[in-house]
Write an enzyme that holds these catalytic residues in place. Structure first.
Site, short mmCIF file in Angstrom:
data_model
loop_
_atom_site.label_atom_id
_atom_site.label_comp_id
_atom_site.label_asym_id
_atom_site.label_seq_id
_atom_site.Cartn_x
_atom_site.Cartn_y
_atom_site.Cartn_z
N HIS A 1 -7.81 3.66 8.91
CA HIS A 1 -8.36 2.37 8.51
C HIS A 1 -9.73 2.12 9.13
O HIS A 1 -10.58 1.45 8.52
CB HIS A 1 -7.42 1.23 8.91
CG HIS A 1 -6.28 1.04 7.96
ND1 HIS A 1 -5.05 1.65 8.12
CD2 HIS A 1 -6.17 0.30 6.82
CE1 HIS A 1 -4.25 1.29 7.14
NE2 HIS A 1 -4.89 0.48 6.34
N ASN B 1 0.84 -1.19 0.00
CA ASN B 1 0.00 0.00 0.00
C ASN B 1 0.88 1.25 0.00
O ASN B 1 0.79 2.12 0.88
CB ASN B 1 -0.94 -0.02 1.21
CG ASN B 1 -2.16 0.87 1.01
OD1 ASN B 1 -2.29 1.53 -0.01
ND2 ASN B 1 -3.04 0.89 1.99
#
Length: 514
Positions: A381, A350
């Site tokens: 997140h 990522n």
């Protein structure tokens, strides 16, 4: 109620593809997502070939990219897409009306606050009910873009040139964006569903037709202008797109044949935990985590291919003089699978989220940079407890990995065989540590995470903390002694103050968080 009706009920988006969902046995929201990404791939080729800067002005390109992105949102998420549109429009009001000295703070609080409210609703209102592709994914992406733009705008309009790093200076924004530019940057069809986040100035260069030519000139300048890159035609992304689609095909095949046979939840199955030996549980955890990665590889690589097909993502010419289309690449599969350190794994997973964390937090925090970056990452997140357990666990592991590497690695470079053995050991240790760390991220709940960690006897926590304590005590006196010795010898040889190598250095030349 039939299974097909149940599958359709679990999506908030369009149900036109429900027959396809029933035929393939996939949730409808996943089918909708894949259909949009494949359509985006075709639209990206059309966008590059028939709506190129030579055929259409920037306003048309901005408008088409924005409208397609909004259509994708509505198709996949229905009325929930209003959340994404609301935070984008609200953040633009801040960009236009807020005091420029505080625009980055207001944007961060607004975007992260709205995202957090939506994330909390998933846990406490829907009681852990998570669709495989829910609207928080695009909301997370636009949160990155909103905050990135705000910080870069603050850099360009409030800070002096000498206050900025070379990278910040290049990306600083000197003029507030227009509404269509802002909407296009945040909602364009290339990145609306799965990202990645890119820089505003690079995106505007792409829309206005300067993206490739500017990078070719930069490369030509680096090479003192002797390679003639400024005179060559713009390179085609077709080879890069085909290569990335081939990777996607392999990941999809792996997902269908292997991933589904190794469910993560089996790691906390009571019968398995109580009856299987420790090594069997450790082995299953290792392979189940390895098998969970290809779905992420697939989504990020496909998104990268979509950007490249539109002509966006050109990095420059590589060492062999061939075009590289990895400017906004979000994953490096080879480096992940062969990582011999925790940092190497994180740096290649990522990637653009890591760049965002570095841009808005790590490079700007006055102290406790690592801890604050992990906290922001966990908050971004979501609010599932498993996310925080993952990032809390990652802190001592990262510190231990740094300490061990600093203490041991230099002793393992004396021979090829010794280095090979060290690399094999650190590869296994890294992969097992990653497996141990990310299990809570996938299990989400505290109860199941504790079941897993108890079954593993918390061994990675214990080893990491002991390593940090032992190696800190070992190196601190010797480092202070070496520093004092160097400074003393330097001061005795001249009247100048302690040289630069004796001073504490706080720098990070990487593109991501250490």
């Amino acid at each position: 109620m039939g299974e097909g009706e149940d599958t359709g009920f679990k999506t908030t988006g369009c149900k036109w593809l429900l027959p396809v969902s029933e035929l393939l046995g996939f949730p409808l929201d996943q089918v909708n997502f894949l259909a949009c990404q494949l359509f985006a791939l075709a639209a990206a080729f059309w966008f590059r070939l028939y709506l190129s800067p030579s055929h259409a002005n920037p306003l048309v390109r901005h408008a088409v990219a924005t409208l397609l992105g909004i259509v994708f949102l509505i198709f996949c998420f229905g009325w929930y897409s209003a959340h994404i549109l609301t935070v984008v429009v609200g953040s633009y009001m801040i960009i236009i009306n807020a005091d420029i000295n505080n625009v980055h703070r207001y944007s961060m609080v607004t975007a992260m606050g709205y995202l957090t409210v939506c994330q909390v609703s998933r846990v406490f209102i829907y009681n852990y009910g998570v669709l495989s592709t829910d609207f928080s994914g695009p909301l997370m992406i636009v949160t990155q873009k909103i905050t990135t733009l705000a910080f870069q705008l603050h850099d360009g309009m409030c800070k002096k040139s000498e206050q900025l790093s070379p990278g910040q200076k290049t990306l600083a924004i000197n003029v507030r964006p227009s509404l269509i530019q802002y909407l296009s940057y945040n909602l364009n069809f290339l990145s609306i569903l799965v990202g990645p986040c890119s820089n505003y100035k690079e995106y505007i260069d792409f829309i206005e037709g300067r993206h490739i030519s500017r990078r070719l000139r930069q490369h030509s300048g680096t090479c003192n202008g002797h390679n003639g890159y400024d005179k060559t035609p713009e390179p085609s992304p077709n080879n890069a797109v085909c290569r990335k689609l081939l990777v996607c095909s392999g990941c999809m095949l792996f997902f269908l044949t292997v991933t589904r046979a190794l469910p993560i939840t089996y790691n906390v199955d009571p019968q398995f935990v109580n009856n299987a030996p420790f090594l069997t549980r450790l082995t299953y955890a290792f392979f189940s985590i390895q098998a969970a990665r290809p779905k992420f590889y697939f989504a990020w690589t496909l998104s990268d291919a979509v950007h490249n097909a539109a002509g966006y993502g050109f990095l420059g010419m590589d060492a062999n003089g061939k075009p590289s289309w990895d400017l906004i690449c979000n994953i490096n599969i080879l480096r992940i699978e062969t990582a011999t350190s925790f940092k190497t794994f994180i740096d290649n997973w990522n990637i653009q989220t890591g760049v965002w964390l570095k841009t808005v937090c790590y490079d700007r925090a006055p102290r406790h940079r690592l801890a604050l970056t992990f906290i922001l990452s966990a908050l971004w997140h979501g609010v599932y407890p498993g996310y925080y357990l993952t990032f809390i666990t990652a802190i001592p592991i990262t510190m231990a990995a740094r300490a061990v590497r600093k203490s041991v690695r230099q002793h393992m470079l004396s021979s090829r065989g010794l280095k090979l053995g060290y690399d094999l050991f650190t590869w296994a240790a890294t992969q097992l540590a990653i497996c141990y760390t990310v299990i809570p991220f996938l299990l989400l709940a505290v109860e199941s995470t504790l079941v897993y960690y108890r079954s593993m006897y918390f061994h990675v926590h214990i080893i990491s903390i002991l390593a940090v304590i032992a190696l800190h005590q070992k190196h601190k006196p010797s480092e202070l002694s070496a520093t004092n010795k160097t400074c003393s010898s330097s001061s005795s040889s001249s009247s100048s103050p302690c040289p630069a190598q004796c001073q504490p250095i706080h720098s990070n030349n990487n593109n991501k968080v250490d």
